[in-house]
Design an enzyme around this catalytic site. Structure first.
Site, PDB file in Angstrom:
ATOM      1  N   ASN A   9      67.068  57.869  49.470  1.00  0.00           N
ATOM      2  CA  ASN A   9      65.969  56.854  49.730  1.00  0.00           C
ATOM      3  C   ASN A   9      66.200  55.393  49.936  1.00  0.00           C
ATOM      4  OD1 ASN A   9      63.368  55.748  49.139  1.00  0.00           O
ATOM      5  ND2 ASN A   9      63.447  55.961  46.959  1.00  0.00           N
ATOM      6  N   TRP A  10      65.768  55.096  51.194  1.00  0.00           N
ATOM      7  CA  TRP A  10      66.122  53.698  51.818  1.00  0.00           C
ATOM      8  C   TRP A  10      65.168  52.671  51.339  1.00  0.00           C
ATOM      9  CZ3 TRP A  10      69.125  52.005  56.537  1.00  0.00           C
ATOM     10  CH2 TRP A  10      70.267  52.755  56.752  1.00  0.00           C
ATOM     11  N   LYS A  11      63.915  53.231  50.789  1.00  0.00           N
ATOM     12  CA  LYS A  11      63.117  52.079  50.413  1.00  0.00           C
ATOM     13  C   LYS A  11      62.486  51.176  51.622  1.00  0.00           C
ATOM     14  CE  LYS A  11      64.674  52.815  45.632  1.00  0.00           C
ATOM     15  NZ  LYS A  11      64.885  52.277  44.255  1.00  0.00           N
ATOM     16  N   HIS A  97      56.941  58.103  42.905  1.00  0.00           N
ATOM     17  CA  HIS A  97      58.357  57.265  42.462  1.00  0.00           C
ATOM     18  C   HIS A  97      57.829  56.007  41.626  1.00  0.00           C
ATOM     19  CE1 HIS A  97      61.821  54.296  42.720  1.00  0.00           C
ATOM     20  NE2 HIS A  97      62.161  55.628  43.316  1.00  0.00           N
ATOM     21  N   GLU A  99      58.398  53.037  41.540  1.00  0.00           N
ATOM     22  CA  GLU A  99      58.052  51.761  42.267  1.00  0.00           C
ATOM     23  C   GLU A  99      56.718  52.059  42.892  1.00  0.00           C
ATOM     24  OE1 GLU A  99      61.437  51.724  44.838  1.00  0.00           O
ATOM     25  OE2 GLU A  99      62.831  51.352  42.865  1.00  0.00           O
ATOM     26  N   GLU A 169      64.038  60.794  37.260  1.00  0.00           N
ATOM     27  CA  GLU A 169      64.625  59.369  37.515  1.00  0.00           C
ATOM     28  C   GLU A 169      64.318  58.592  36.426  1.00  0.00           C
ATOM     29  OE1 GLU A 169      65.628  58.460  41.930  1.00  0.00           O
ATOM     30  OE2 GLU A 169      63.361  57.860  41.562  1.00  0.00           O
ATOM     31  N   GLY A 175      68.457  51.317  40.189  1.00  0.00           N
ATOM     32  CA  GLY A 175      68.819  49.945  40.936  1.00  0.00           C
ATOM     33  C   GLY A 175      69.539  49.158  39.826  1.00  0.00           C
ATOM     34  N   SER A 214      70.892  54.906  40.201  1.00  0.00           N
ATOM     35  CA  SER A 214      72.267  54.465  40.154  1.00  0.00           C
ATOM     36  C   SER A 214      73.252  55.543  40.381  1.00  0.00           C
ATOM     37  CB  SER A 214      72.680  53.587  38.898  1.00  0.00           C
ATOM     38  OG  SER A 214      71.806  52.358  38.896  1.00  0.00           O
ATOM     39  N   GLY A 235      69.382  55.833  45.939  1.00  0.00           N
ATOM     40  CA  GLY A 235      68.779  54.576  46.491  1.00  0.00           C
ATOM     41  C   GLY A 235      69.923  53.633  47.180  1.00  0.00           C
ATOM     42  N   GLY A 236      70.171  52.743  46.416  1.00  0.00           N
ATOM     43  CA  GLY A 236      71.092  51.743  47.034  1.00  0.00           C
ATOM     44  C   GLY A 236      72.275  52.194  47.695  1.00  0.00           C
TER      45      GLY A 236
HETATM   46  P1  PGA Z   1      69.119  53.532  43.076  1.00  0.00           P
HETATM   47  O1  PGA Z   1      67.663  54.096  43.392  1.00  0.00           O
HETATM   48  O2  PGA Z   1      70.026  54.747  43.363  1.00  0.00           O
HETATM   49  O3  PGA Z   1      69.253  52.379  43.676  1.00  0.00           O
HETATM   50  O4  PGA Z   1      69.091  53.426  41.567  1.00  0.00           O
HETATM   51  C1  PGA Z   1      67.182  55.255  43.190  1.00  0.00           C
HETATM   52  C2  PGA Z   1      65.826  55.733  43.566  1.00  0.00           C
HETATM   53  O5  PGA Z   1      65.001  54.505  43.065  1.00  0.00           O
HETATM   54  O6  PGA Z   1      65.379  56.683  44.039  1.00  0.00           O
END
Ligand code: PGA
Length: 254
Positions: A9-11, A97, A99, A169, A175, A214, A235-236
């Site tokens: 997930n590149w957000k 998600h 966010e 999640e 993050g 993470s 993500g990151g």
């Molecule tokens: P992260 O994000 O790996 O940076 O913690 C995961 C996500 O939000 O899907």
């Protein structure tokens, strides 16, 4: 054992040149590994999906979207429909998600409507669920996850979960560099699967439960050693080509 799945997930990250670079490198890597490559879904920002589609046509790498509208068409400025995503070669859509729940005030009801339109378009939903820090500390993790699943079941019926992906999640792990302990994640994944299994219309073989929060090249192997963690949502660490390839290499060897 089901094949493990990696979702990236590149957000709201990346630009044309870095995504072009990333795609080139991943393409070369794919050509070296071919059939040995595990299944990968990449959710770039929607504007770059067309570029990505040119690279991965006919390959074992799938495109995901980070969001979709629950309307099919009309006066909904700024929105993207399931059919537009299909035009771009998308097969998976992330929804729910934390966010989006937080910054865009997406309620369980909105998420259920999105789930419906995604399924009707024959796309695969990746439903994110999970508790925040306070809920974790007050022992409400399972209750929160079940409530988020139940919101979908109440509106659409249990059968809707066949051929879907659930991503557990924990919000506090996203993050933060603070991954949940593998045996605790295992417990939640078991609970999610047992809960869905209660419904006879759901075939547990047709559901994957991913972990996200993470995940990186250092913890992916221990996480995926747990029986009910069917894959990871990264993500990151997916933004960095070297880290991402390391993760893929590790998953390929499992
Ligand atoms: P992260 O994000 O790996 O940076 O913690 C995961 C996500 O939000 O899907």
């Amino acid at each position: 054992m089901k094949k493990k799945l990696i979702i990236a997930n590149w957000k709201l990250n990346g630009n044309k040149s870095c995504i072009f670079n990333f795609l080139n490198l991943l393409n070369t890597y794919h050509d070296q590994k071919k059939d040995k490559l595990c299944k990968i879904v990449i959710a770039f920002p929607v504007i770059y999906l067309y570029l990505a589609q040119q690279f991965f046509l006919k390959k074992n790498i799938f495109l995901g979207a980070q969001n979709v509208d629950f309307n099919l068409q009309g006066a909904f400025t700024g929105e993207i429909s399931v059919n537009m995503l299909k035009d771009m070669g998308v097969s998976y859509v992330i929804l729910g998600h934390s966010e989006r729940r937080r910054y865009h005030k997406e309620s369980d009801n909105i998420i259920a409507k999105k789930f419906k339109i995604i399924k009707e378009a024959n796309l695969i939903p990746i439903l994110c669920i999970g508790e925040n820090k306070e809920e974790k500390e007050s022992g409400k993790t399972q209750e929160v996850c079940i409530r988020q699943l139940q919101a979908i079941i109440s509106m659409l019926g249990p059968h809707i979960f066949n051929n879907t992906i659930i991503a557990y999640e924990p919000i506090w792990a996203i993050g933060s560099g603070d991954t949940a302990q593998p045996h605790l994640i295992q417990k939640i994944h078991r609970c999610i699967k047992s809960y869905l299994k209660k419904y006879r219309m759901i075939d547990p073989e047709k559901i994957l439960v991913q972990y996200g929060g993470s995940v990186d090249e250092n913890n992916v192997s221990v996480l995926l050693n747990e029986r009910d963690i069917d894959g990871v949502l990264v993500g990151g660490a997916s933004l960095n080509y070297k880290k991402f390839i390391k993760i893929i290499d590790i998953v390929n060897q499992l």
